[in-house]
Design a protein around this motif. Structure first.
Motif, mmCIF file in Angstrom:
data_model
loop_
_atom_site.group_PDB
_atom_site.id
_atom_site.type_symbol
_atom_site.label_atom_id
_atom_site.label_comp_id
_atom_site.label_asym_id
_atom_site.label_seq_id
_atom_site.Cartn_x
_atom_site.Cartn_y
_atom_site.Cartn_z
ATOM 1 N N TYR A 173 1.267 1.235 7.423
ATOM 2 C CA TYR A 173 -0.495 0.671 7.246
ATOM 3 C C TYR A 173 -0.521 1.755 8.851
ATOM 4 N N GLN A 197 -5.363 2.750 11.162
ATOM 5 C CA GLN A 197 -6.069 2.014 10.852
ATOM 6 C C GLN A 197 -7.471 2.155 9.946
ATOM 7 N N TYR A 208 -1.401 1.574 3.234
ATOM 8 C CA TYR A 208 -2.292 0.570 3.841
ATOM 9 C C TYR A 208 -3.014 0.264 4.944
ATOM 10 N N GLU A 223 -5.431 -1.658 7.664
ATOM 11 C CA GLU A 223 -5.446 -2.088 8.546
ATOM 12 C C GLU A 223 -6.273 -2.025 9.698
ATOM 13 N N LYS A 269 -4.150 -6.722 15.336
ATOM 14 C CA LYS A 269 -2.130 -7.566 14.834
ATOM 15 C C LYS A 269 -1.823 -7.240 13.760
ATOM 16 N N LEU A 270 -1.569 -5.838 13.801
ATOM 17 C CA LEU A 270 0.004 -5.165 13.037
ATOM 18 C C LEU A 270 0.752 -4.883 14.963
#
Length: 268
Positions: free
Chosen positions: A114, A116, A134, A136, A141-142
């Motif tokens: 992941y 940002q 991915y 995010e 949150k991660l």
């Protein structure tokens, strides 16, 4: 002459050549070592999914060391044997620093990469590792989820300047290492290939003297130092060659095969 029972091999620039392939010669040497009841495992900074594909391709069926040593997982039943997560407090500090200085940071949650935002660094990294990524936007949150590793990508010289800054800020909480000149990686203090090799030696009931570690990068130094026999590739960085017990051929000259033949297959 020591009879070696456990061999840990790095993947990138070690087991695989520059075309990202395990050559037939290296493959045959791995199979011959396994046939002699030697446990052959991989020890990589890569995520489990990425490492697993190569391990399966080479026919290995043992636990493999991934995320620089933060996760050891069985290939057969995917049971987790060893797991160390990045401390959340440290992860938050690292994220805040990267935000403030506009640096690329990626994290791994549930074995997925992941970031940002999408950028060339992320695209190139995932192309190199043949892994999807991915995005995010709410990265905090991660950060609050367990991760075995966080990774920064930047200019090698700039990362070298940042290392002392991070060591002062996070050194008591994290293991910080470079896997490639432009990759700086952050794991739990005990997320090193050395800790992982020690764990697996114990798991398989052999001593560290009966282990071999083969690698090319500075993130391999802990396992080379704690293995009974530490082998650096011919293409390894100089500091690793200096601490190695033996330097084999390069990753484009079947260096792993040469090392296995010398110390395991032909050893009487």
């Amino acid at each position: 002459m020591t009879t070696y029972k456990l061999i840990a091999i790095d993947i990138d620039d070690t087991l695989i050549n520059d075309d990202k392939e395990v050559t037939p010669g290296v493959q045959q040497a791995l199979e011959q070592a396994v046939a002699k009841d030697v446990v052959v495992t991989l020890a990589t900074g890569r995520a489990y999914t990425s490492a697993q594909a190569i391990a399966r391709q080479t026919g290995l069926n043992v636990p493999i060391i991934t995320y620089q040593g933060a996760l050891i997982k069985n290939l057969l039943d995917e049971k987790v044997l060893y797991e160390r997560y990045v401390p959340i407090d440290g992860a938050k500090k690292l994220y805040a620093f990267c935000m403030e200085h506009n640096l690329h940071l990626q994290t791994y949650v549930g074995d997925k990469i992941y970031a940002q935002e999408e950028n060339q660094k992320l695209i190139d990294y995932c192309a190199l590792n043949r892994a999807p990524y991915y995005i995010e936007p709410d990265f905090m949150k991660l950060i609050e989820q367990p991760t075995p590793k966080m990774l920064m990508i930047d200019d090698p010289a700039y990362l070298d300047e940042l290392i002392p800054v991070f060591q002062e800020m996070l050194g008591d909480q994290m293991h910080i290492t470079k896997s490639k000149p432009h990759f700086l990686e952050f794991m739990h203090k005990e997320g090193t290939k050395g800790h992982a090799l020690t764990f697996l030696a114990n798991h398989f009931g052999c001593t560290l003297e009966e282990t071999i570690a083969i690698g090319d990068s500075w993130n391999d130094h802990e396992m080379l130092e704690c293995a009974g026999l530490g082998i650096a590739m011919g293409n390894a960085i100089e500091p690793l060659k200096k601490i190695a017990d033996y330097v084999t051929l390069g990753n484009n000259e079947d260096g792993v095969k040469h090392a296995l033949e010398k110390f395991v297959l032909n050893a009487e």
